[in-house]
Every structure is written in C-alpha cells, then in structure tokens.
Design an enzyme around this catalytic site. Structure first.
Site, PDB file in Angstrom:
ATOM      1  N   PRO A  76      -1.959  12.833  -3.434  1.00  0.00           N
ATOM      2  CA  PRO A  76      -1.582  13.161  -4.818  1.00  0.00           C
ATOM      3  C   PRO A  76      -0.458  14.184  -4.922  1.00  0.00           C
ATOM      4  CG  PRO A  76      -3.978  13.166  -4.552  1.00  0.00           C
ATOM      5  CD  PRO A  76      -3.396  13.075  -3.181  1.00  0.00           C
ATOM      6  N   ASP A  94      -2.329  -1.539  -3.776  1.00  0.00           N
ATOM      7  CA  ASP A  94      -2.885  -0.204  -3.994  1.00  0.00           C
ATOM      8  C   ASP A  94      -1.700   0.742  -4.121  1.00  0.00           C
ATOM      9  OD1 ASP A  94      -4.050   2.267  -3.935  1.00  0.00           O
ATOM     10  OD2 ASP A  94      -5.007   2.034  -1.970  1.00  0.00           O
ATOM     11  N   HIS A 105       0.870  -1.177   0.000  1.00  0.00           N
ATOM     12  CA  HIS A 105       0.000   0.000   0.000  1.00  0.00           C
ATOM     13  C   HIS A 105       0.905   1.226   0.000  1.00  0.00           C
ATOM     14  CE1 HIS A 105      -2.628   3.191   1.688  1.00  0.00           C
ATOM     15  NE2 HIS A 105      -3.557   2.569   0.994  1.00  0.00           N
ATOM     16  N   ASN A 165      -1.855   3.741  -5.400  1.00  0.00           N
ATOM     17  CA  ASN A 165      -2.314   5.130  -5.327  1.00  0.00           C
ATOM     18  C   ASN A 165      -1.697   5.984  -6.425  1.00  0.00           C
ATOM     19  OD1 ASN A 165      -4.291   5.730  -3.263  1.00  0.00           O
ATOM     20  ND2 ASN A 165      -2.803   4.947  -1.796  1.00  0.00           N
ATOM     21  N   PHE A 190     -13.123  11.020  -6.318  1.00  0.00           N
ATOM     22  CA  PHE A 190     -12.191  10.500  -7.328  1.00  0.00           C
ATOM     23  C   PHE A 190     -12.757   9.238  -7.958  1.00  0.00           C
ATOM     24  CE2 PHE A 190      -8.783   7.542  -8.442  1.00  0.00           C
ATOM     25  CZ  PHE A 190      -8.017   8.315  -9.297  1.00  0.00           C
ATOM     26  N   ASN A 221     -11.054   2.474  -8.256  1.00  0.00           N
ATOM     27  CA  ASN A 221     -11.410   3.245  -7.075  1.00  0.00           C
ATOM     28  C   ASN A 221     -12.512   4.226  -7.448  1.00  0.00           C
ATOM     29  OD1 ASN A 221     -10.571   6.063  -5.412  1.00  0.00           O
ATOM     30  ND2 ASN A 221     -10.676   4.218  -4.169  1.00  0.00           N
TER      31      ASN A 221
END
Length: 299
Positions: A119, A155, A114, A157, A219, A214
C-alpha cells in the site's frame, strides 16, 4: 441468423495466488473450440521500466522503485473460429440496396495481471498499470484494429478510490497526483499518465463494485477487477458477489478449506458488439430514415 458472439470470462484465484482466465462460449460451456490462440505476450514491468529509461530519468529513486518489483502481466489475442456469413442485400423503400461486407474473423484480447501489493508504493502500482495500458495500445495499433475488443483483468491491489482505478476508468491521471508519492517519473509526472482504451468495469458499470474481493485477517476490500472496452464489448451480466455474512459463516478469514485463496472469484459474460451484421432494428431504422428523407424531398 446465428446469435451474436459472446464470451464468458472468469478470473479464478488459485492456491498459489496466480490467475487463470477461462474462455467459453455464450452458452456457458467450455468453448467448443470457438477461439484459437493468435498471439501471446509476457509483460514484465521491470523490463519495460528499463526500456523506458530515457522517459524516466526525472528521478533515479523512482526508477529504482520500479526496478525492484518483478510483477508481470500476460496478454493473449484470440480469434473466433466461427465467422458469421454475410447477410443478403437488403432492399429498402425507394429502391436503394445496401450490401453488407462479409465480416472478418473476430479477434479478442485478454490481459491478466498482478500488480505490486504494498500500500505504501501507490506510485509503483500506477506506473505498472500505465505500462500495461501502453502495451495494449501499441498492440492494438500494430494489429490495425481500433475496435479490438479487450478484457483487462487481474489483481490490481488497488481500491476504487485509488489513482490506479481512476486511470483505468477515466483514462487520465495528473502528474501531480498524490499517488505518485512525490517521486519524479520523468515525462509521466511532467505530462501525467493516460490511455485511450475507453475501459469500463464489468461490475462497476452496473452500479458499485463488489463489497469486497479480498478478505484476510488484516484487510477487507476490493482489489480485483474485470475491465472491458466500451463500444466493442457489452457486459451482459456478472457473478453475484459473496456477502460478508456468507464469508463470516466460515468462522475464518480467507483462505480457508472452503475458499482456497484470499481473493474471491469474479465472472462476467460479454457480447461482442463489433463486426456484426445489421439487426432487424437497424434495417427498420434505415428504412424509416430513407422514407423520411424521400418524403422531405417530395414536400
């Protein structure tokens, strides 16, 4: 001859947003004891940043950004409990005999992680993923298995347009990448970040990534991936992604009563392509090449 070994791997989001990796046999069952745990490693990105202090002294601000994020990864090495028997010697035309060595038990590495979410901290994401691939390369070297099959999932991201995705896919990102956000990470921004794992995306290899993994109120996009090592694994298929229409039928962003996480499940089936006895096509090809070589000499 028994079928080629295969694994079914799922990345399932749980209520607490942690990840669970399930390994099953090629028949889609529960594995039936086909693998045993050989090694397990916790990857703490904070600790790795500390251990690489001498490489990261270009800018203490960059190091401090890494030190404040406590994301982790988990690596396990599994070993197949079923070993294929050595095939009998093959007699080819011209009297040449080929004896295949007995295969050793097949190892399989699974990594799950993870990566930091923010961002605005693409530099932290990129460095965390670089630390992960470095750990994988060192483990492969220590195991003396250059063709070790690996599945790297989690994940991340990071969207497919990010430097994280391009690093995993292409194996290299320049130290001048804008995703470093102008911070100096010592040798990593001097020389760039890179790896030699030859990874491919289980979903992306057959076309595009899913439309999204997601979906929440702020988002919608792809953040989760199943990567695998080309040459030692072959992706046989993936779980069909959900469509936006199917999710919108719930009248709610994720999570909701029907989807207990804001991340959607990914699933892929892989076939191990290393440590296999020759196929009939391989034997026929060898026989044809031997015949053509003999005919060429006779001329």
């Amino acid at each position: 001859m028994p079928p080629p070994p295969s694994v079914v791997l799922r990345r399932l989001p749980l209520h607490n947003r942690s990840n669970r990796v399930l390994i099953g046999g090629g028949d889609g069952g529960d594995g039936g004891g086909r693998f045993r745990l050989v090694e397990e490693h916790l990857v703490e990105y904070q600790s790795l940043a500390m251990s690489r202090f001498s490489d990261l002294t270009g800018d203490r601000t960059g190091l401090e950004r890494l030190m404040t994020k406590d994301n982790i990864g988990v690596i396990v090495v599994l070993q197949s409990t079923q070993t294929l028997a050595a095939p009998p010697p093959q007699r080819l035309q011209g009297g040449r005999r080929v004896v295949q060595p007995k295969p050793r038990p097949q190892n399989l590495l699974i990594a799950n992680t993870h990566i930091h979410w923010d961002p605005s901290m693409s530099d932290v994401k990129l460095m965390q993923v670089q630390f992960l691939v470095e750990e994988l390369m060192m483990l492969r070297t220590r195991l003396k298995d250059p063709t070790l099959p690996m599945v790297v999932c989690g994940d991340f991201n990071s969207t497919p347009s990010s430097a994280v995705y391009q690093l995993l896919k292409n194996g290299e990102i320049s130290g001048t990448s804008s995703d470093f956000n102008g911070f100096n990470f010592g040798k990593y921004t001097d020389d760039g970040v890179k790896h030699m794992l030859r990874l491919n995306s289980a979903y992306g290899s057959g076309g595009d990534e899913p439309p999204f993994t997601n979906y929440n109120g702020d988002f919608i996009g792809v953040l989760d991936y199943l990567w695998y090592t080309e040459g030692s694994l072959r992706a046989l298929g993936v779980l069909q992604p959900y469509t936006l229409e199917e999710i919108r039928q719930q009248k709610s962003p994720l999570p909701n009563p029907h989807f207990p996480s804001d991340h959607l499940p990914l699933m892929a089936e892989f076939e191990v392509t290393t440590n296999l006895p020759p196929s009939k096509l391989d034997i026929a090809r060898d026989a044809r090449e031997a015949r053509e070589s003999r005919d060429s000499r006779d001329r």
